[in-house]
Scaffold this motif. Structure first.
Motif, mmCIF file in Angstrom:
data_model
loop_
_atom_site.group_PDB
_atom_site.id
_atom_site.type_symbol
_atom_site.label_atom_id
_atom_site.label_comp_id
_atom_site.label_asym_id
_atom_site.label_seq_id
_atom_site.Cartn_x
_atom_site.Cartn_y
_atom_site.Cartn_z
ATOM 1 N N LEU A 60 40.291 42.670 26.681
ATOM 2 C CA LEU A 60 39.197 41.728 26.919
ATOM 3 C C LEU A 60 39.390 40.437 26.131
ATOM 4 O O LEU A 60 39.175 39.341 26.652
ATOM 5 C CB LEU A 60 37.865 42.374 26.567
ATOM 6 C CG LEU A 60 37.370 43.432 27.563
ATOM 7 C CD1 LEU A 60 36.158 44.158 27.013
ATOM 8 C CD2 LEU A 60 37.065 42.791 28.903
ATOM 9 N N ARG A 61 39.798 40.562 24.882
ATOM 10 C CA ARG A 61 39.975 39.384 24.023
ATOM 11 C C ARG A 61 41.064 38.452 24.550
ATOM 12 O O ARG A 61 40.930 37.233 24.505
ATOM 13 C CB ARG A 61 40.289 39.840 22.596
ATOM 14 C CG ARG A 61 40.425 38.719 21.583
ATOM 15 C CD ARG A 61 40.545 39.230 20.148
ATOM 16 N NE ARG A 61 41.367 40.393 19.954
ATOM 17 C CZ ARG A 61 42.709 40.390 19.871
ATOM 18 N NH1 ARG A 61 43.370 39.262 19.950
ATOM 19 N NH2 ARG A 61 43.376 41.509 19.675
ATOM 20 N N SER A 83 47.355 47.050 23.967
ATOM 21 C CA SER A 83 47.271 48.481 23.674
ATOM 22 C C SER A 83 45.857 49.029 23.545
ATOM 23 O O SER A 83 45.691 50.222 23.296
ATOM 24 C CB SER A 83 48.056 48.784 22.394
ATOM 25 O OG SER A 83 47.553 48.001 21.329
ATOM 26 N N SER A 84 44.842 48.182 23.725
ATOM 27 C CA SER A 84 43.471 48.693 23.648
ATOM 28 C C SER A 84 42.574 47.902 24.591
ATOM 29 O O SER A 84 42.854 46.732 24.894
ATOM 30 C CB SER A 84 42.918 48.584 22.220
ATOM 31 O OG SER A 84 42.639 47.232 21.896
ATOM 32 N N VAL A 120 45.563 30.360 30.657
ATOM 33 C CA VAL A 120 44.790 30.539 31.885
ATOM 34 C C VAL A 120 45.563 31.420 32.862
ATOM 35 O O VAL A 120 46.767 31.240 33.061
ATOM 36 C CB VAL A 120 44.501 29.167 32.546
ATOM 37 C CG1 VAL A 120 43.789 29.333 33.880
ATOM 38 C CG2 VAL A 120 43.696 28.289 31.610
ATOM 39 N N ASP A 121 44.854 32.353 33.485
ATOM 40 C CA ASP A 121 45.449 33.188 34.517
ATOM 41 C C ASP A 121 45.378 32.419 35.840
ATOM 42 O O ASP A 121 44.300 32.272 36.410
ATOM 43 C CB ASP A 121 44.673 34.500 34.625
ATOM 44 C CG ASP A 121 45.256 35.476 35.625
ATOM 45 O OD1 ASP A 121 46.075 35.069 36.469
ATOM 46 O OD2 ASP A 121 44.870 36.661 35.572
ATOM 47 N N PRO A 122 46.500 31.900 36.331
ATOM 48 C CA PRO A 122 46.462 31.096 37.556
ATOM 49 C C PRO A 122 46.213 31.907 38.818
ATOM 50 O O PRO A 122 46.062 31.335 39.892
ATOM 51 C CB PRO A 122 47.846 30.441 37.590
ATOM 52 C CG PRO A 122 48.720 31.364 36.834
ATOM 53 C CD PRO A 122 47.844 31.980 35.775
ATOM 54 N N PHE A 123 46.139 33.208 38.686
ATOM 55 C CA PHE A 123 45.943 34.074 39.846
ATOM 56 C C PHE A 123 44.535 34.647 39.895
ATOM 57 O O PHE A 123 44.281 35.647 40.552
ATOM 58 C CB PHE A 123 47.021 35.157 39.878
ATOM 59 C CG PHE A 123 48.386 34.548 39.908
ATOM 60 C CD1 PHE A 123 48.880 33.953 41.048
ATOM 61 C CD2 PHE A 123 49.153 34.501 38.748
ATOM 62 C CE1 PHE A 123 50.121 33.344 41.065
ATOM 63 C CE2 PHE A 123 50.406 33.897 38.761
ATOM 64 C CZ PHE A 123 50.886 33.323 39.921
ATOM 65 N N ALA A 124 43.630 34.006 39.166
ATOM 66 C CA ALA A 124 42.195 34.305 39.207
ATOM 67 C C ALA A 124 41.859 35.761 38.947
ATOM 68 O O ALA A 124 40.947 36.303 39.538
ATOM 69 C CB ALA A 124 41.599 33.834 40.527
ATOM 70 N N GLY A 125 42.590 36.381 38.058
ATOM 71 C CA GLY A 125 42.270 37.748 37.698
ATOM 72 C C GLY A 125 41.143 37.771 36.683
ATOM 73 O O GLY A 125 41.124 36.973 35.758
ATOM 74 N N ALA A 126 40.209 38.652 36.885
ATOM 75 C CA ALA A 126 39.107 38.795 35.929
ATOM 76 C C ALA A 126 39.540 39.737 34.814
ATOM 77 O O ALA A 126 40.103 40.802 35.070
ATOM 78 C CB ALA A 126 37.873 39.340 36.627
ATOM 79 N N ALA A 127 39.302 39.323 33.582
ATOM 80 C CA ALA A 127 39.658 40.166 32.439
ATOM 81 C C ALA A 127 38.833 41.441 32.476
ATOM 82 O O ALA A 127 37.636 41.416 32.757
ATOM 83 C CB ALA A 127 39.413 39.416 31.139
ATOM 84 N N THR A 128 39.506 42.534 32.219
ATOM 85 C CA THR A 128 38.833 43.830 32.174
ATOM 86 C C THR A 128 39.335 44.569 30.942
ATOM 87 O O THR A 128 40.312 44.168 30.324
ATOM 88 C CB THR A 128 39.156 44.694 33.419
ATOM 89 O OG1 THR A 128 40.525 45.105 33.340
ATOM 90 C CG2 THR A 128 38.904 43.952 34.718
ATOM 91 N N GLY A 129 38.682 45.631 30.610
ATOM 92 C CA GLY A 129 39.158 46.462 29.524
ATOM 93 C C GLY A 129 40.100 47.545 30.015
ATOM 94 O O GLY A 129 40.526 48.397 29.252
ATOM 95 N N ASN A 130 40.425 47.509 31.303
ATOM 96 C CA ASN A 130 41.264 48.549 31.893
ATOM 97 C C ASN A 130 42.739 48.304 31.598
ATOM 98 O O ASN A 130 43.256 47.231 31.874
ATOM 99 C CB ASN A 130 41.063 48.596 33.410
ATOM 100 C CG ASN A 130 39.652 48.953 33.797
ATOM 101 O OD1 ASN A 130 38.970 49.663 33.071
ATOM 102 N ND2 ASN A 130 39.206 48.467 34.934
#
Length: 114
Positions: free
Chosen positions: A51-52, A45-46, A66-76
């Motif tokens: 990001l965390r 929700s934020s 772990v994200d097995p689909f290689a997604g980069a964490a974003t704040g979006n």
């Protein structure tokens, strides 16, 4: 003995795919040989929480964190597209997901869950 991985579905309110991601993940876990896997839905929700937690768009599927689909964490706080053999999709392919779960189980063979 191979123990099932922990699987989290990170999602945002209004995501049209997160509930389907739960069912897809349970089905892929069975396909991978992990019938007793718990799939936990976590609403993001934020931007700070995103990001965390390693949120890369909704739904983000984390297998043992772990994200097995290689997604980069974003704040979006946005929806996500996955690359599948059939083209872009709001969900990963079930075979791709089963392979990721199987790989996580192979990496933790003989390690009891906490």
């Amino acid at each position: 003995m191979v123990f099932p991985p922990r699987i989290d579905i990170l999602y945002i309110e209004g995501c049209p795919h997160w509930r389907e991601a739960l069912e897809l993940t349970r089905s892929a876990a069975r396909l991978a040989g992990a019938a007793e896997v718990d799939v936990i839905a976590v609403e993001v929700s934020s931007p700070e929480q995103a990001l965390r937690l390693g949120f890369a768009g909704s739904p983000t599927i984390l297998v043992d964190g772990v994200d097995p689909f290689a997604g980069a964490a974003t704040g979006n706080l946005a929806c996500r597209l996955f690359r599948t053999p059939h083209g872009p999709s709001g969900l990963p392919d079930s075979v791709q997901l089963a392979q990721a779960i199987r790989a996580a189980m192979a990496g933790r063979a003989g390690t009891p869950t906490a």
